[in-house]
Enzyme design. Structure first.
Site, PDB file in Angstrom:
ATOM      1  N   ARG A  25     -21.230  76.168  91.986  1.00  0.00           N
ATOM      2  CA  ARG A  25     -21.399  74.843  92.587  1.00  0.00           C
ATOM      3  C   ARG A  25     -20.085  74.066  92.501  1.00  0.00           C
ATOM      4  NH1 ARG A  25     -26.596  71.763  91.173  1.00  0.00           N
ATOM      5  NH2 ARG A  25     -27.485  73.247  92.622  1.00  0.00           N
ATOM      6  N   ASP A 207     -37.369  69.687  89.823  1.00  0.00           N
ATOM      7  CA  ASP A 207     -38.735  70.178  89.609  1.00  0.00           C
ATOM      8  C   ASP A 207     -39.554  69.127  88.876  1.00  0.00           C
ATOM      9  OD1 ASP A 207     -36.557  71.867  88.056  1.00  0.00           O
ATOM     10  OD2 ASP A 207     -38.122  71.396  86.605  1.00  0.00           O
TER      11      ASP A 207
HETATM   12  N1  HPA Z   1     -35.865  72.010  81.860  1.00  0.00           N
HETATM   13  C1  HPA Z   1     -34.603  71.862  81.447  1.00  0.00           C
HETATM   14  N2  HPA Z   1     -33.601  71.627  82.281  1.00  0.00           N
HETATM   15  C2  HPA Z   1     -33.876  71.510  83.567  1.00  0.00           C
HETATM   16  C3  HPA Z   1     -35.162  71.646  84.060  1.00  0.00           C
HETATM   17  C4  HPA Z   1     -36.213  71.904  83.143  1.00  0.00           C
HETATM   18  O1  HPA Z   1     -37.376  72.037  83.525  1.00  0.00           O
HETATM   19  N3  HPA Z   1     -35.114  71.495  85.396  1.00  0.00           N
HETATM   20  C5  HPA Z   1     -33.819  71.264  85.718  1.00  0.00           C
HETATM   21  N4  HPA Z   1     -33.066  71.274  84.620  1.00  0.00           N
END
Ligand code: HPA
Length: 238
Positions: A25, A207
């Site tokens: 990235r 998420d």
């Molecule tokens: N946990 C830890 N770090 C993260 C998560 C997660 O669910 N999603 C994106 N970074």
């Protein structure tokens, strides 16, 4: 001059370093946004690039995953390369029903269950980002048009992406004002504070840990653009 993990010459790293977790990235960011950039690190595949954005010299380099990894790179950048400001940018998981996929987070504080801070004389479980950087980020956001919501909140810098016990309970965190989870901000902030340097973390929710929603890598490629634009506008103010 180089360090165990960075082969760059001292003059080849800018005072401002932007750090995503993923070195690829960092490469894509340099290719997309920086002018006249050159690669300054490849040790352990942790790619770094220095170029200019609106005539300001910027380095973008991966920091890997977890407190320990960002701790190594940020410490070496601050102490061996005279870096003044590190802004981590990345993704996080939301614990809060009101903070949704692709919302943007200014991590004004980081909490952790780890004792990582003890290595830098810091024994509390919560630490703040640099106040002047939080202020600049909020000023930029105020003038930036986006449909996405932006939140200032405390992030949980967790040690566990995977775990078999259910010890990180979203509801308990939200009660304490900790709304999202990631894995690095606490280490960056404790190192910056002990060295009298500047640090901030900017995140996009990738998420949702309560609603069980997840983004695809393609969605993340486009959904993170507002965060990149905000990040670049912050660098213009530095
Ligand atoms: N946990 C830890 N770090 C993260 C998560 C997660 O669910 N999603 C994106 N970074």
């Amino acid at each position: 001059m180089s360090t165990p993990h960075i082969e760059a010459n001292k003059k080849d790293i800018a005072k401002i370093v932007l750090m995503p977790g993923d070195p690829l990235r960092a490469k894509l960011f340099a290719e997309t946004y920086l002018k006249n950039y050159k690669q300054i690190n490849s040790v352990r595949g942790m790619l770094g690039f220095t170029g200019t954005y609106k005539n300001k010299e910027i380095t973008v380099m991966g920091h890997g995953m977890g407190l320990d990894s960002i701790g190594i790179y940020s410490y070496e950048l601050y102490t061996e390369y005279n870096v003044e400001t590190i802004i981590r940018f990345g993704s996080c998981g939301s614990y809060n029903e009101d903070i949704n996929i692709f919302d943007i987070i200014i991590a004004d504080k980081a909490y952790t269950k780890s004792n990582y801070g003890e290595g830098f004389g810091f024994y509390k479980d919560t630490i703040g980002a640099t106040p002047s950087l939080i202020k600049i980020a909020n000023k930029v956001v105020k003038d930036y048009k986006t449909e996405k919501k932006v939140f200032n909140t405390t992030v949980n810098s967790s040690m566990w992406f995977y775990k078999t016990d259910n010890i990180d309970v979203p509801k308990e965190f939200v009660k304490k004002g900790i709304d999202v989870v990631e894995m690095e901000a606490f280490a960056l902030y404790s190192i910056a504070k002990s060295l009298n340097k500047n640090a901030l973390t900017l995140l996009t929710v990738s998420d949702h840990l309560v609603k069980n929603e997840f983004t695809s890598s393609e969605e993340r490629r486009t959904g993170f653009k507002d965060m990149f634009n905000i990040l670049l506008k912050i660098t213009e103010e530095l």
